[in-house]
Design an enzyme around this catalytic site. Structure first.
Site, PDB file in Angstrom:
ATOM      1  N   LYS A 194       0.837  -1.220   0.000  1.00 24.37           N
ATOM      2  CA  LYS A 194       0.000   0.000   0.000  1.00 24.37           C
ATOM      3  C   LYS A 194       0.866   1.262   0.000  1.00 24.37           C
ATOM      4  CE  LYS A 194      -4.270  -1.733   0.711  1.00 24.37           C
ATOM      5  NZ  LYS A 194      -5.443  -1.640  -0.004  1.00 24.37           N
ATOM      6  N   LYS A 244      -2.617  -8.047  -9.926  1.00 25.64           N
ATOM      7  CA  LYS A 244      -4.044  -8.355  -9.747  1.00 25.64           C
ATOM      8  C   LYS A 244      -4.919  -7.156 -10.134  1.00 25.64           C
ATOM      9  CE  LYS A 244      -4.594  -6.873  -5.040  1.00 25.64           C
ATOM     10  NZ  LYS A 244      -5.245  -6.886  -3.795  1.00 25.64           N
ATOM     11  N   LYS A 268      -8.884  -1.962  -7.226  1.00 24.69           N
ATOM     12  CA  LYS A 268      -9.646  -0.708  -7.217  1.00 24.69           C
ATOM     13  C   LYS A 268      -8.700   0.486  -7.270  1.00 24.69           C
ATOM     14  CE  LYS A 268     -13.031  -2.450  -3.943  1.00 24.69           C
ATOM     15  NZ  LYS A 268     -12.828  -2.612  -2.509  1.00 24.69           N
TER      16      LYS A 268
HETATM   17  P1  TYM Z   1     -10.963  -5.904  -0.618  1.00 24.34           P
HETATM   18  O1  TYM Z   1     -11.966  -4.851  -0.340  1.00 24.34           O
HETATM   19  O2  TYM Z   1      -9.656  -5.482  -1.222  1.00 24.34           O
HETATM   20  O3  TYM Z   1     -11.565  -7.008  -1.573  1.00 24.34           O
HETATM   21  C1  TYM Z   1     -12.785  -7.691  -1.285  1.00 24.34           C
HETATM   22  C2  TYM Z   1     -12.682  -9.126  -1.744  1.00 24.34           C
HETATM   23  O4  TYM Z   1     -12.350  -9.192  -3.145  1.00 24.34           O
HETATM   24  C3  TYM Z   1     -11.226 -10.064  -3.339  1.00 24.34           C
HETATM   25  N1  TYM Z   1     -10.428  -9.573  -4.469  1.00 24.34           N
HETATM   26  C4  TYM Z   1     -10.045 -10.324  -5.510  1.00 24.34           C
HETATM   27  N2  TYM Z   1     -10.255 -11.625  -5.811  1.00 24.34           N
HETATM   28  C5  TYM Z   1      -9.743 -12.092  -6.974  1.00 24.34           C
HETATM   29  N3  TYM Z   1      -9.031 -11.322  -7.856  1.00 24.34           N
HETATM   30  C6  TYM Z   1      -8.792 -10.011  -7.580  1.00 24.34           C
HETATM   31  N4  TYM Z   1      -8.125  -9.264  -8.450  1.00 24.34           N
HETATM   32  C7  TYM Z   1      -9.320  -9.461  -6.371  1.00 24.34           C
HETATM   33  N5  TYM Z   1      -9.281  -8.222  -5.808  1.00 24.34           N
HETATM   34  C8  TYM Z   1      -9.960  -8.316  -4.633  1.00 24.34           C
HETATM   35  C9  TYM Z   1     -10.450  -9.963  -2.024  1.00 24.34           C
HETATM   36  O5  TYM Z   1      -9.618 -11.093  -1.845  1.00 24.34           O
HETATM   37  C10 TYM Z   1     -11.567  -9.888  -1.000  1.00 24.34           C
HETATM   38  O6  TYM Z   1     -12.032 -11.183  -0.669  1.00 24.34           O
HETATM   39  N6  TYM Z   1      -8.872  -6.866   3.830  1.00 24.34           N
HETATM   40  C11 TYM Z   1     -10.029  -7.124   2.990  1.00 24.34           C
HETATM   41  C12 TYM Z   1     -11.361  -6.785   3.634  1.00 24.34           C
HETATM   42  C13 TYM Z   1     -11.609  -7.407   4.959  1.00 24.34           C
HETATM   43  C14 TYM Z   1     -11.959  -8.761   5.204  1.00 24.34           C
HETATM   44  C15 TYM Z   1     -12.143  -8.858   6.603  1.00 24.34           C
HETATM   45  C16 TYM Z   1     -12.134  -9.875   4.380  1.00 24.34           C
HETATM   46  C17 TYM Z   1     -11.577  -6.770   6.161  1.00 24.34           C
HETATM   47  N7  TYM Z   1     -11.897  -7.652   7.139  1.00 24.34           N
HETATM   48  C18 TYM Z   1     -12.464 -10.078   7.203  1.00 24.34           C
HETATM   49  C19 TYM Z   1     -12.470 -11.083   4.995  1.00 24.34           C
HETATM   50  C20 TYM Z   1     -12.632 -11.182   6.373  1.00 24.34           C
HETATM   51  C21 TYM Z   1      -9.895  -6.316   1.732  1.00 24.34           C
HETATM   52  O7  TYM Z   1      -9.228  -5.306   1.697  1.00 24.34           O
HETATM   53  O8  TYM Z   1     -10.688  -6.765   0.693  1.00 24.34           O
END
Ligand code: TYM
Length: 388
Positions: free
Chosen positions: A152, A246, A249
């Site tokens: 990040k 990957k 966003k």
């Molecule tokens: P975040 O908001 O970045 O993404 C949400 C979910 O989307 C998945 N993801 C992807 N999967 C496949 N290919 C990609 N290019 C891709 N980009 C994103 C992420 O793996 C995620 O499942 N830290 C987490 C949010 C979070 C969380 C939690 C998740 C906070 N607390 C507790 C599970 C359990 C995050 O930033 O996800």
């Protein structure tokens, strides 16, 4: 001989730790479960923009599948993790808007508030309360080895939290992000967490926090539940412009991702402009050798009604002498059928009842989540000695 072995000891220990971690990771990952009574599914997504195809295929589609296959007695909790979003600077009006938009997007992909509790993380105090308690046993060493804060802040993987470069930009909240994520999961006693592959390290840390806590305060009994990771087949969708990274966003190039609200026209343009390679004009599946072509095949496979694998789709294209352009047309056709209806539902949810519908859904979800988290906090506080 003895001094040499003792010098090697730290290295041997580290190898053993890595092996143990790999073994426990393999044992704790499942690709498909049928949720039954007693299962608690929890997952989260940051409200930092409209979800893209990576979010959808890596996580949200699985959230919906688990909801639709869940037997009575299964708890399903999905959180819009606004406290995580503020680990990087956010504009207050933008964050407020993104939270609502994410809620509308989750409903548009098929989450049903009658079956799933959808809520903002900041509505449920148990998340931050448990985070503090877990912080008191979380190891700084473990946290500084985690890679997300480094990526990040665009820092190299071998940077330490105490390096001058890191100290200048690293905030405590971003550094301790994994502890909050562990608290999200553990406060709901989640047994299964559906996520994309980039969350694997955080899930491993959450398991470590649970075992640590149980060992320290419960003489090994299951006060907190170490969760299992559920990965979907499309666990890592890649950027359309840099297919070795990957889809994300935060990528500055909007052509790198397809948003769930994109129009048919936008989808076609982005897919036709996707980077492939000049290795051959024929289609073949090779994730490392041909990342761009393989990513397109994976996108297609994810929506293929016949359930064909990317390899099978590539073989079919090769047999029909299809070119890379033919592949793109095919992928665009499939996406144009699937994605725009999500955008239409999204816009309808945003406007429903002048916006009040979203507030009601969230309030109902938060009430369930507050009660669920309170049960765990009672156990935790008693174990630690904070209450009788
Ligand atoms: P975040 O908001 O970045 O993404 C949400 C979910 O989307 C998945 N993801 C992807 N999967 C496949 N290919 C990609 N290019 C891709 N980009 C994103 C992420 O793996 C995620 O499942 N830290 C987490 C949010 C979070 C969380 C939690 C998740 C906070 N607390 C507790 C599970 C359990 C995050 O930033 O996800």
């Amino acid at each position: 001989m003895a001094p040499r072995i003792s010098r090697l000891r730290p290295l041997l220990d580290q190898i053993q730790r890595t092996q143990r971690r790999a073994a426990s990771q393999a044992a704790s990952e499942v690709s498909a479960i049928r949720p039954e009574n007693g299962t608690v599914i929890f997952s989260g997504i940051q409200p930092t923009g409209i979800p893209h195809l990576g979010n959808y295929l890596g996580a949200l589609q699985n959230w919906k599948r688990l909801q639709n296959e869940a037997e009575p007695g299964t708890k399903l909790l999905y959180s819009i993790v606004d406290l995580h979003a503020i680990t990087l600077p956010q504009q207050a009006p933008m964050l407020r808007q993104w939270k609502r938009e994410m809620l509308a997007a989750l409903l548009a992909v098929g989450l049903d508030p009658e079956r799933s509790s959808i809520f903002y993380q900041s509505s449920v105090p148990g998340h931050s309360e448990l985070m503090w308690i877990l912080s008191c046993t979380a190891s700084m060493g473990y946290l500084s080895r985690m890679t997300q804060w480094k990526s990040k802040l665009h820092l190299a993987d071998d940077v330490s939290a105490l390096d001058e470069k890191a100290k200048a930009s690293l905030k405590l909240g971003l550094f301790s992000y994994p502890v909050l994520q562990a608290a999200d999961i553990l406060v709901h006693r989640a047994t299964h967490v559906p996520v994309g592959e980039d969350q694997r390290q955080h899930l491993e840390f959450a398991r470590e926090c649970a075992t640590n806590f149980n060992h320290t305060f419960g003489a090994g009994s299951r006060l907190l539940v170490p969760p299992e990771t559920i990965l979907s087949p499309a666990k890592r969708i890649m950027s359309l412009q840099t297919p070795t990274s990957k889809m994300s966003k935060s990528d500055t190039d909007p052509r790198s991702r397809i948003l769930l609200t994109d129009s048919a026209d936008e989808i076609r343009k982005k897919i036709m402009a996707a980077k492939t390679d000049s290795a051959a004009n024929a289609v073949s599946y090779d994730r490392t050798g041909r990342p761009g072509v393989s990513n397109l095949l994976e996108l297609w496979a994810s929506f293929d009604a016949a359930g064909r694998s990317p390899e099978a789709l590539a073989a079919g294209m090769a047999e029909g002498k299809g070119s890379l352009k033919d592949l793109k047309v095919q992928v665009a056709d499939v996406l144009v059928e699937e994605i725009p209806p999500i955008g239409e539902r999204y816009r309808a949810f945003l406007e429903r009842d002048g916006g009040r519908y979203l507030d009601e859904v969230e309030a109902r979800g938060a009430a369930v989540a507050i009660a669920n988290a309170a049960e765990t906090m009672e156990i935790v506080k008693r174990a630690v000695g904070l209450s009788n």
